[in-house]
Every structure is written in structure tokens, then in C-alpha cells.
Design an enzyme around this catalytic site. Structure first.
Site, mmCIF file in Angstrom:
data_model
loop_
_atom_site.group_PDB
_atom_site.id
_atom_site.type_symbol
_atom_site.label_atom_id
_atom_site.label_comp_id
_atom_site.label_asym_id
_atom_site.label_seq_id
_atom_site.Cartn_x
_atom_site.Cartn_y
_atom_site.Cartn_z
ATOM 1 N N CYS A 135 -77.300 -51.409 -2.109
ATOM 2 C CA CYS A 135 -78.138 -52.361 -1.357
ATOM 3 C C CYS A 135 -79.587 -52.272 -1.836
ATOM 4 O O CYS A 135 -80.295 -51.313 -1.518
ATOM 5 C CB CYS A 135 -78.037 -52.068 0.137
ATOM 6 S SG CYS A 135 -79.099 -53.129 1.131
ATOM 7 N N CYS A 138 -82.246 -52.471 0.996
ATOM 8 C CA CYS A 138 -82.323 -51.237 1.800
ATOM 9 C C CYS A 138 -83.068 -50.136 1.034
ATOM 10 O O CYS A 138 -83.857 -49.405 1.632
ATOM 11 C CB CYS A 138 -80.936 -50.703 2.141
ATOM 12 S SG CYS A 138 -79.749 -51.954 2.636
ATOM 13 N N ASP A 139 -82.804 -49.988 -0.246
ATOM 14 C CA ASP A 139 -83.235 -48.777 -0.947
ATOM 15 C C ASP A 139 -84.209 -48.998 -2.105
ATOM 16 O O ASP A 139 -84.741 -48.020 -2.642
ATOM 17 C CB ASP A 139 -81.991 -48.044 -1.501
ATOM 18 C CG ASP A 139 -81.047 -47.620 -0.381
ATOM 19 O OD1 ASP A 139 -81.552 -47.292 0.711
ATOM 20 O OD2 ASP A 139 -79.821 -47.635 -0.591
#
Ligand code: NAP
Length: 309
Positions: A135, A138-139
Site C-alpha cells: 500500500c 499507507c507506507d
């Protein structure tokens, strides 16, 4: 443990499920949507959407919120729980959740989408959350000014790689062939992006590191040559597997495990419908998930009407 009765239970809150919820609730049917995480599904983790008609640019999170609020305004109930099993009991379809609650419904719409496919190479599981990710939204921000590797050649890999160029010093896309699968318009943008590099005809053999990822070992599938590439992160976007094992009833599936439906989105079990990415179909876009959700809810309504429910 409580047992609650509904007309329509929707399992999964991506665009297909939320649209089914809108149509089910708008038809005055008691409708509930059960989602494990936040409503939105994959779009909740998509930075920008530019191919949903009427919205030239909208963030995935905004579109998910708009879809959720819109469906709720017609009376859709949305709850957070994990569905463990769906089964048939007489005229009812039962949806059993991790909380112990059971939802009893005349019809069920499965819109459980899919989960990312794993590379299944040494280091992938070990470094999950320590440099291995599925992701970008997300990261990505954890890897500022680092070299980031992205694996895959489809729309997801190329779009997410471009998103990651906001953070990384460069983003190296590693693809197993010498041609991308992604749509041409997406490819062209990637080829123009100065922070993007490509390694063709290559696969990752191992993901290496100490505390965190620090390199990948790559094999050229044409020459057999092995090389090492220093990277701070590996983002994997090689497709996904459908989350289709939610029913006790053996639903008909295709060779990829996707649920087969008819033109009404009805599965091989009457009264159970499927929509969106979990369904066997040619194209997996937000637009057709939304269309599937519409059809599934309208068909569920007709099914109940015909039964006199
Ligand atoms: P995808 O289209 O199935 O592409 C998967 C890519 O990963 C392919 O390039 C494939 O290589 C590669 N691959 C598969 N297994 C691999 C392995 N074991 N090792 C290395 N590489 C591997 O998957 P996706 O990109 O996740 O997209 C899924 C669906 O969502 C598609 O229908 C896509 O159109 C849609 N989507 C659309 C958008 C958009 O329109 N903006 C964005 C994201 C996703 P090969 O090419 O050699 O098979």
C-alpha cells in the site's frame, strides 16, 4: 450474540457494496452493510481517481466518504465487523460475524473484493512492515529520499510507482516482461517521469536486510543473470486474489477463484449475489463495480417481490 433480521445484507464496503446499499435502502428495504475495516475498500487507499465520470480528480478517501454518506442518507446501516460465514437456512440467508452476531436476511450481496497477491519469495513475510508493503498511500512517506523498488507491470504497479516518486529519491519498477500491462496513458506518464527507472525481464529472488530491507536480489529471466540492487523498500503490486471463500455453500467460481454470476449478479445459490472485484468479469474498475452493485440490489429487490417477501 444477537440475531437480527434484514431484507438485504451486503458483505464488503467497496464501491460495489456501497452502491448496492444505496439502491437497496432507497427501495425501502431494510439493508445493512458489514465491512471489516473502513468503508471504501481499495479506493480508500487510492490517492487520486481520474476515471470516475463526473469527477475529473477526486481522492479515493473523498469518493469513499461521499459514497458512504450518500447511501446512509437513504437509510443504509453500516457496521464494522468481520463476516466469518454465509449460509442458507430455509428461506433465510445467514451471515455470521466474528463478534458472534448473526444477520438473517432474505438476500445477501457479496462484495468482498480481493487481497493483494504475494510474491512468495524469501524475505517478503519477514520484512512486512519493515520495508515490504502492498500500500503506497499507507507506507510511501516512510521512505523519503530512499530508493524504492516496485514489482509488477499492471495499472496498480505503475500508478503506485508514480505516487511513490513523491517520496523516494528514485523508484525502480521491476517487471517480469519487457512490456507493461498497464493502460497506455498510464505507461506514457510513467516513461516521462524523471524519477522512474525500469528493470525489464526480471523477478525478485530474495528480499534482504537486517532490521529493515536494504536490498533485493534480482534474476534476469532471459539471461539468468543474478544481481543485487540496494533499496530501502519493496512495494508489491502483482494483482490480487478474490476474497471469495465466504460461503458455506459451494458457489460456482472460475479458474481464478472469482465468483461466477449471471446477468442479474446472482450466484449459483438463489438469493445470493456478487458484485465488484470478487466477481468473475473482464474489467475491474470502480465504474463497473458500481454498475454491478446497482444490478445486484435491483435484482435482490425483484427476487423478494416475486417471493412475496
Ligand atoms: P494486473 O492487471 O493483474 O497486473 C498484475 C501485474 O503483475 C502484471 O504486470 C503481471 O505480469 C505482474 N505479475 C503477476 N504475478 C507476478 C509475479 N508472481 N511476479 C512478478 N510479477 C507478477 O493487476 P493490478 O495492476 O493489481 O490491477 C488489477 C485490476 O485493477 C486490473 O483490472 C486493473 O485494470 C484494475 N486497476 C485499474 C486502475 C485504474 O484504472 N486507474 C488502477 C489500479 C487497478 P504480466 O504482465 O507479465 O502478467
Amino acid at each position: 450474540m444477537a440475531e437480527k433480521e434484514y431484507d438485504i445484507v451486503i458483505v464488503g464496503g467497496g464501491p460495489g457494496g456501497l452502491t448496492a446499499g444505496l439502491y437497496g435502502a432507497r427501495a425501502n428495504r431494510k439493508t445493512i452493510l458489514i465491512e471489516k475495516y473502513m468503508p471504501g475498500g481499495q479506493i480508500a487507499n487510492t490517492e487520486e481517481i481520474e476515471d470516475y465520470p463526473g469527477f475529473e480528480h477526486i481522492s479515493g478517501a473523498d469518493l469513499a466518504m461521499k459514497m458512504t454518506n450518500h447511501a446512509k442518507s437513504f437509510g443504509l446501516e453500516v457496521i464494522s465487523d468481520e463476516v466469518k460465514e454465509i449460509y442458507v437456512e430455509g428461506d433465510y440467508r445467514k451471515v455470521a460475524c466474528a463478534s458472534g452476531d448473526i444477520y438473517s436476511a432474505r438476500t445477501v450481496i457479496i462484495s468482498t473484493g480481493g487481497s493483494p497477491l504475494l510474491l512468495n519469495v524469501p524475505g517478503e513475510k519477514e520484512f512486512l512492515g519493515r520495508g515490504v508493503s502492498y500500500c503506497a498511500i499507507c507506507d510511501g512517506a516512510f521512505f523519503k529520499e530512499q530508493v524504492i523498488a516496485v514489482v509488477g507491470g499492471g495499472d496498480a504497479a505503475v500508478e503506485e510507482a508514480m505516487y511513490l516518486t513523491k517520496f523516494g529519491s528514485k523508484v525502480i519498477l521491476i517487471h517480469r516482461r519487457d512490456e507493461l500491462r498497464a493502460q497506455k496513458i498510464i505507461q506514457e506518464r510513467a516513461f516521462k517521469n524523471k524519477k522512474m527507472e525500469f528493470i525489464w525481464d526480471s523477478v525478485i529472488e530474495t528480499i534482504n536486510g537486517g532490521d529493515r530491507v536494504n536490498s533485493v536480489t534480482i534474476k534476469n529471466v532471459k539471461t539468468g543473470a543474478i544481481s543485487n540492487l540496494d533499496v530501502g523498500a519493496v512495494f508489491v503490486f502483482i494483482g490480487f486474489v478474490p476474497n471469495s471463500n465466504v460461503t458455506r455453500e459451494p458457489l460456482k467460481k472460475d479458474e481464478g477463484g472469482y465468483i461466477v454470476t449471471d446477468f442479474k449478479m446472482e450466484t449459483s445459490t438463489p438469493g445470493i449475489y456478487a458484485c465488484g472485484d470478487v466477481r468473475s468479469q473482464l474489467v475491474r474498475q470502480i465504474t463497473n463495480a458500481v454498475g454491478d452493485g446497482t444490478t445486484a440490489a435491483v435484482a435482490a429487490e425483484k427476487y423478494m417481490e416475486e417471493k412475496g417477501w
